[in-house]
Motif scaffolding. Sequence first.
Motif, mmCIF file in Angstrom:
data_model
loop_
_atom_site.group_PDB
_atom_site.id
_atom_site.type_symbol
_atom_site.label_atom_id
_atom_site.label_comp_id
_atom_site.label_asym_id
_atom_site.label_seq_id
_atom_site.Cartn_x
_atom_site.Cartn_y
_atom_site.Cartn_z
ATOM 1 N N LEU A 11 -1.302 1.596 2.311
ATOM 2 C CA LEU A 11 -1.818 0.230 2.246
ATOM 3 C C LEU A 11 -3.326 0.233 2.465
ATOM 4 N N ALA A 12 -3.786 1.000 3.434
ATOM 5 C CA ALA A 12 -5.222 1.070 3.729
ATOM 6 C C ALA A 12 -5.990 1.696 2.568
ATOM 7 N N LEU A 13 -5.465 2.781 2.015
ATOM 8 C CA LEU A 13 -6.138 3.442 0.898
ATOM 9 C C LEU A 13 -6.259 2.529 -0.322
ATOM 10 N N ARG A 14 -5.251 1.709 -0.528
ATOM 11 C CA ARG A 14 -5.249 0.809 -1.689
ATOM 12 C C ARG A 14 -5.901 -0.539 -1.368
ATOM 13 N N LYS A 15 -6.315 -0.698 -0.105
ATOM 14 C CA LYS A 15 -6.935 -1.951 0.348
ATOM 15 C C LYS A 15 -6.026 -3.152 0.082
ATOM 16 N N ARG A 16 -4.755 -2.978 0.450
ATOM 17 C CA ARG A 16 -3.758 -4.038 0.291
ATOM 18 C C ARG A 16 -3.210 -4.387 1.665
ATOM 19 N N LYS A 17 -2.672 -5.573 1.785
ATOM 20 C CA LYS A 17 -2.101 -6.044 3.045
ATOM 21 C C LYS A 17 -0.580 -6.036 2.952
ATOM 22 N N ALA A 18 0.043 -5.872 4.115
ATOM 23 C CA ALA A 18 1.502 -5.868 4.173
ATOM 24 C C ALA A 18 2.064 -7.187 3.663
ATOM 25 N N LYS A 19 1.351 -8.279 3.897
ATOM 26 C CA LYS A 19 1.802 -9.591 3.430
ATOM 27 C C LYS A 19 1.856 -9.625 1.903
ATOM 28 N N GLU A 20 0.885 -9.007 1.236
ATOM 29 C CA GLU A 20 0.880 -8.932 -0.226
ATOM 30 C C GLU A 20 2.061 -8.105 -0.717
ATOM 31 N N LEU A 21 2.304 -6.979 -0.047
ATOM 32 C CA LEU A 21 3.431 -6.115 -0.408
ATOM 33 C C LEU A 21 4.744 -6.867 -0.263
ATOM 34 N N GLY A 26 9.523 -8.799 -2.548
ATOM 35 C CA GLY A 26 10.636 -9.641 -2.100
ATOM 36 C C GLY A 26 11.330 -9.146 -0.847
ATOM 37 N N ILE A 27 10.578 -8.559 0.063
ATOM 38 C CA ILE A 27 11.130 -8.097 1.345
ATOM 39 C C ILE A 27 10.392 -8.853 2.443
ATOM 40 N N SER A 28 11.095 -9.231 3.493
ATOM 41 C CA SER A 28 10.454 -10.000 4.561
ATOM 42 C C SER A 28 9.331 -9.199 5.221
ATOM 43 N N GLU A 29 8.349 -9.931 5.723
ATOM 44 C CA GLU A 29 7.238 -9.282 6.429
ATOM 45 C C GLU A 29 7.748 -8.517 7.649
ATOM 46 N N GLN A 30 8.776 -9.034 8.281
ATOM 47 C CA GLN A 30 9.358 -8.364 9.449
ATOM 48 C C GLN A 30 9.928 -7.003 9.053
ATOM 49 N N ASN A 31 10.620 -6.937 7.929
ATOM 50 C CA ASN A 31 11.180 -5.660 7.482
ATOM 51 C C ASN A 31 10.081 -4.682 7.066
ATOM 52 N N ILE A 32 9.016 -5.197 6.450
ATOM 53 C CA ILE A 32 7.874 -4.340 6.114
ATOM 54 C C ILE A 32 7.263 -3.785 7.392
ATOM 55 N N SER A 33 7.144 -4.635 8.407
ATOM 56 C CA SER A 33 6.583 -4.206 9.687
ATOM 57 C C SER A 33 7.429 -3.099 10.317
ATOM 58 N N LEU A 34 8.744 -3.270 10.294
ATOM 59 C CA LEU A 34 9.637 -2.242 10.846
ATOM 60 C C LEU A 34 9.497 -0.933 10.078
ATOM 61 N N LEU A 35 9.363 -1.035 8.765
ATOM 62 C CA LEU A 35 9.180 0.156 7.937
ATOM 63 C C LEU A 35 7.855 0.833 8.265
ATOM 64 N N ARG A 36 6.792 0.051 8.400
ATOM 65 C CA ARG A 36 5.470 0.601 8.719
ATOM 66 C C ARG A 36 5.481 1.330 10.064
ATOM 67 N N LEU A 48 12.037 1.547 -2.346
ATOM 68 C CA LEU A 48 10.992 2.568 -2.380
ATOM 69 C C LEU A 48 10.286 2.557 -3.733
ATOM 70 N N ASP A 49 11.042 2.393 -4.805
ATOM 71 C CA ASP A 49 10.467 2.328 -6.141
ATOM 72 C C ASP A 49 9.527 1.130 -6.287
ATOM 73 N N LYS A 50 9.936 -0.029 -5.770
ATOM 74 C CA LYS A 50 9.098 -1.234 -5.837
ATOM 75 C C LYS A 50 7.806 -1.045 -5.041
ATOM 76 N N ILE A 51 7.910 -0.422 -3.883
ATOM 77 C CA ILE A 51 6.720 -0.156 -3.060
ATOM 78 C C ILE A 51 5.772 0.764 -3.814
ATOM 79 N N CYS A 52 6.320 1.825 -4.388
ATOM 80 C CA CYS A 52 5.497 2.781 -5.136
ATOM 81 C C CYS A 52 4.844 2.126 -6.349
#
Length: 75
Positions: A11-21, A26-36, A48-52
């Motif tokens: 996320l940092a390398l791509r200069k993107r935010k977890a909220k954008e991801l 279509g995954i909750s911010e809470q689930n992204i946070s747990l994954l991070r 994983l494919d969608k994230i990539c």
Amino acid sequence: MPIVVRLDVMLALRKRKAKELSAAIGISEQNISLLRQGKVKGIRFETLDKICEFLECEPGDILDREPAAESAVVD
């Protein structure tokens, strides 16, 4: 656990935010946070494919394997 999630790094390398991801895949911010934080037991290949796709990277850029600590053997 020997599998390490490096989603924060990508996320940092791509200069993107977890909220954008979260909104893009279509995954909750809470689930992204747990994954991070590496607090999940697994991830669906579809997710994983969608994230990539969003981060324009490969699964190996997000997931890494650290060797397990070897236990000391005393003779």
